[in-house]
Design an enzyme around this catalytic site. Structure first.
Site, short mmCIF file in Angstrom:
data_model
loop_
_atom_site.label_atom_id
_atom_site.label_comp_id
_atom_site.label_asym_id
_atom_site.label_seq_id
_atom_site.Cartn_x
_atom_site.Cartn_y
_atom_site.Cartn_z
N ASP A 13 -46.64 -65.90 12.06
CA ASP A 13 -45.18 -66.48 12.56
C ASP A 13 -44.40 -66.17 11.39
O ASP A 13 -43.31 -65.72 11.31
CB ASP A 13 -45.10 -67.96 12.73
CG ASP A 13 -46.07 -68.51 13.77
OD1 ASP A 13 -45.64 -68.54 15.07
OD2 ASP A 13 -47.35 -68.44 13.35
N VAL A 69 -43.57 -66.97 20.06
CA VAL A 69 -44.97 -66.53 19.28
C VAL A 69 -45.91 -67.79 19.00
O VAL A 69 -46.56 -67.68 18.23
CB VAL A 69 -44.63 -65.59 18.06
CG1 VAL A 69 -43.85 -64.42 18.39
CG2 VAL A 69 -43.78 -66.30 17.00
N HIS A 83 -50.59 -60.89 14.33
CA HIS A 83 -49.98 -60.93 15.89
C HIS A 83 -48.49 -61.28 15.79
O HIS A 83 -47.97 -60.21 16.60
CB HIS A 83 -50.64 -62.24 16.38
CG HIS A 83 -52.12 -62.35 16.34
ND1 HIS A 83 -53.13 -61.51 16.66
CD2 HIS A 83 -52.76 -63.47 15.55
CE1 HIS A 83 -54.47 -61.96 16.30
NE2 HIS A 83 -54.03 -62.97 15.69
N ASP A 84 -48.00 -62.12 15.37
CA ASP A 84 -46.50 -62.60 15.79
C ASP A 84 -45.55 -61.24 15.21
O ASP A 84 -44.56 -61.09 15.99
CB ASP A 84 -46.06 -63.79 15.19
CG ASP A 84 -47.00 -64.62 15.88
OD1 ASP A 84 -47.69 -64.65 16.84
OD2 ASP A 84 -46.90 -65.88 15.13
N ASP A 137 -44.65 -71.39 15.64
CA ASP A 137 -45.74 -72.30 15.27
C ASP A 137 -46.15 -72.13 13.74
O ASP A 137 -47.33 -71.86 13.82
CB ASP A 137 -46.71 -72.46 16.17
CG ASP A 137 -47.47 -71.41 16.48
OD1 ASP A 137 -47.24 -70.56 16.38
OD2 ASP A 137 -48.59 -71.69 16.65
O1 RIB Z 1 -53.52 -66.59 19.01
C1 RIB Z 1 -52.85 -66.01 18.02
C2 RIB Z 1 -51.45 -66.74 18.06
O2 RIB Z 1 -51.82 -68.18 18.07
C3 RIB Z 1 -50.55 -66.39 16.85
O3 RIB Z 1 -49.17 -66.24 17.41
C4 RIB Z 1 -50.65 -67.47 15.91
O4 RIB Z 1 -49.61 -67.66 15.20
C5 RIB Z 1 -50.89 -68.87 16.76
O5 RIB Z 1 -49.74 -69.23 17.31
CA CA Z 2 -47.67 -68.14 16.11
#
Ligand code: RIB
Ligand code: CA
Length: 318
Positions: free
Chosen positions: A15, A129, A246-247, A10
């Site tokens: 990402d 992700v 994060h991803d 997303d």
């Molecule tokens: O909570 C973090 C996640 O939510 C990550 O994957 C960010 O890109 C959103 O998709």
């Molecule tokens: Ca994401």
């Protein structure tokens, strides 16, 4: 031999970094990218994904647009709940690189997932992700798709750390029924990378400077995207001038598993309670009798991740 990977995204700044990593790492064969509504609406997640692949010279990787809304809920929870994590506000929904030249495939994401996994002659790794709407829909069409997947690596959930509500992490909260379907689908190996881990693998502004200085397309873009995140996270993380990405922890784990440490647990998602909807309920009891369905990451190594990002993004041909 390289590992075949499908990324479900997303896109969003984190990402975008994960896509670049998977597209450029020599041990990974990114066979396709599927998009879903999440950080920003589907139109933007798809446009951003195409931008990223064009920018790093990987327009050959096909992009398939997927679900614009969750599988069971009416409408989509507004991404405005999520401004800090998306890193996209107040800058708008588009990533700060040129508009795409390439276009998405005519085939939809779910059709691509079903056809590719049904006809796979070797196992494929799925890396979702974003909200799990596309993956759950594909599994609803054919539950046996799990047989073609050697591992599914999900960014989502949180035990001690949450973001979108006091109980929940965004990707799981945004489509909790889909998340439950995926967690209970019977994948032979399911790795869950929640916020508890990603908040430990912070990337610093100093690393951004080194990425930008390399002058490579990936280095420049990663620096821009992560800097934007650092601005958005200012004052909310334990290390100053740093942010979670994060991803990319998920794609980095594919080539360097020791980047995270996991526990094998039973995980389910609350889909009914008004206070805790979307919460990943992780059974951490030592005497639990529930069969584990996930390897859950509770920690991640920032230096290993930093070194990997620098290695992959700064060695790209200019
Ligand atoms: O909570 C973090 C996640 O939510 C990550 O994957 C960010 O890109 C959103 O998709
Ligand atoms: Ca994401």
């Amino acid at each position: 031999m390289s590992r075949k990977v499908i990324l479900d995204v997303d896109t969003g700044t984190d990402d975008a970094v994960a896509i670049m990593f998977a597209a450029l790492h020599s041990e990974l064969d990114l066979v396709g990218v599927t998009t879903v509504t999440g950080n920003v609406p589907l139109e933007n997640t798809t446009d951003n994904t195409l931008r990223v692949l064009d920018w790093i010279g990987r327009s050959d990787i096909p992009v398939f647009a997927g679900l614009a809304r969750p599988i069971a809920r009416i409408g989509f929870p507004s991404a405005k709940h999520f401004e800090r994590d998306s890193g996209d506000d107040p800058h708008g929904s588009s990533l700060p690189i040129p508009e795409p030249r390439s276009v998405r495939q005519d085939t939809g994401a779910v059709e691509f997932l079903v056809e590719t996994l049904r006809s796979a002659t070797e196992q494929i790794t799925l890396v979702p992700v974003g909200p799990l709407s596309n993956i759950a829909t594909a599994l609803a069409i054919d539950p046996a798709l799990t047989d073609a997947v050697d591992e599914v690596v999900i960014m989502g959930g949180g035990h001690a750390v949450t973001n979108v509500t006091a109980s929940a992490e965004f990707n799981i909260w945004a489509d909790p029924e889909a998340a439950n379907m995926v967690l209970s689908a019977g994948f032979s190996r399911l790795t869950l990378v929640p916020l508890d881990a990603t908040y430990q693998a912070l990337i610093t502004r100093d690393t951004c400077a080194r990425l930008a200085k390399s002058g490579t397309p990936a280095g420049i873009a990663a620096s821009r995207f992560i800097s934007r995140r650092i601005d958005a996270y200012d004052g909310t993380v334990t290390v100053s001038d740093a942010a979670p990405v994060h991803d990319v922890v998920c794609t980095a784990y594919l080539v360097q598993p020791e980047i995270i440490t996991t526990r094998s647990l039973h995980v389910t998602v609350d889909t009914t309670s008004s206070l805790t909807i979307g919460r990943t309920v992780m059974d951490t009891r030592l005497n639990s009798t529930q069969e584990p369905n996930a390897n859950v990451a509770f920690s991640a190594a920032p230096q290993l991740l930093t070194d990997l990002l620098l290695d992959v993004f700064t060695s790209q041909a200019k």
